[in-house]
Design an enzyme around this catalytic site. Sequence first.
Site, short mmCIF file in Angstrom:
data_model
loop_
_atom_site.label_atom_id
_atom_site.label_comp_id
_atom_site.label_asym_id
_atom_site.label_seq_id
_atom_site.Cartn_x
_atom_site.Cartn_y
_atom_site.Cartn_z
N GLU A 81 0.83 -1.23 0.09
CA GLU A 81 0.15 -0.02 0.03
C GLU A 81 0.67 1.14 -0.06
O GLU A 81 0.22 2.41 -0.31
CB GLU A 81 -0.90 -0.12 1.17
N GLU A 112 7.38 -22.34 7.32
CA GLU A 112 7.82 -21.27 8.32
C GLU A 112 8.64 -21.91 9.30
O GLU A 112 9.33 -21.41 10.66
CB GLU A 112 6.51 -21.18 9.38
#
Length: 272
Positions: A81, A112
């Site tokens: 953004e 992960e």
Amino acid sequence: MNFTKTTETDSKYNHLEKMSVNELLTNINTEDKTVPLAVEKALPQIETLITQVISKLKDGGRLFYIGAGTSGRLGIVDASECPPTFGVPHELVVGLIAGGDIAIRKAVEFAEDSTTLGWEDLQSHNISNKDVVIGIAASGTTPYVISALEHCNTNNIITGCITCNHNSPLSLTAQYPIEVIVGPEFVTGSSRMKAGTAQKLVLNMITTATMIQLGRIKGNKMVDMQLSNNKLVDRGVKMLMSELNINRQDAEKLLEENKNVRTAIENYTNGN
């Protein structure tokens, strides 16, 4: 130091399947209301880390977010953004997720758990000690994130983190930890809920405060935003009308000529 994984603690609610929709919504909302208060308690930590981020970015460095699962996705959302909102290069704020871009939409099994891929992902972006790396993990125990920050520390790269447990391995690894203790989730262990909300609030603070300090906002307006759709073009026109006290037609012409709100204001003010 004592470490209790409160994000995994059993929910204080039980028999969720027996609740009505109204009861579910009311109880979820009740829990969500506690999140901003938890963030408020962490404001001193947040300020300390943001100060480091601002300093590095002013000197030509970059900000990296690195996480897995929901945490990684939230970092990517915040990073993505920044260019349209503040008009900065895509390379200034970078979000990395365990498992690569495919993990944005689909879980990548065991990604992960890697203790090497996090640092490799950072190296692929030519990470250096000019940059800042913020690890994001609700539990504070994600190996992908912790190992990446450990390598950063070894290479004199400033590290921070956002986690929702106190004294977690991630907090103890990061030089500038942010701990937002939201407590047990409504659905036990579902850290996309309160923990995810807390992380999003902190991420909003980090980039918004940083970009304001870097001069990317004028007054309270996004004068460097990318004019990528009609809504934003219209917003830009209205900014010019308000800032320069001109009519809509002149504002539209000015924006069309300059392609940027800030540039339009500067050129008009300077008589160009």
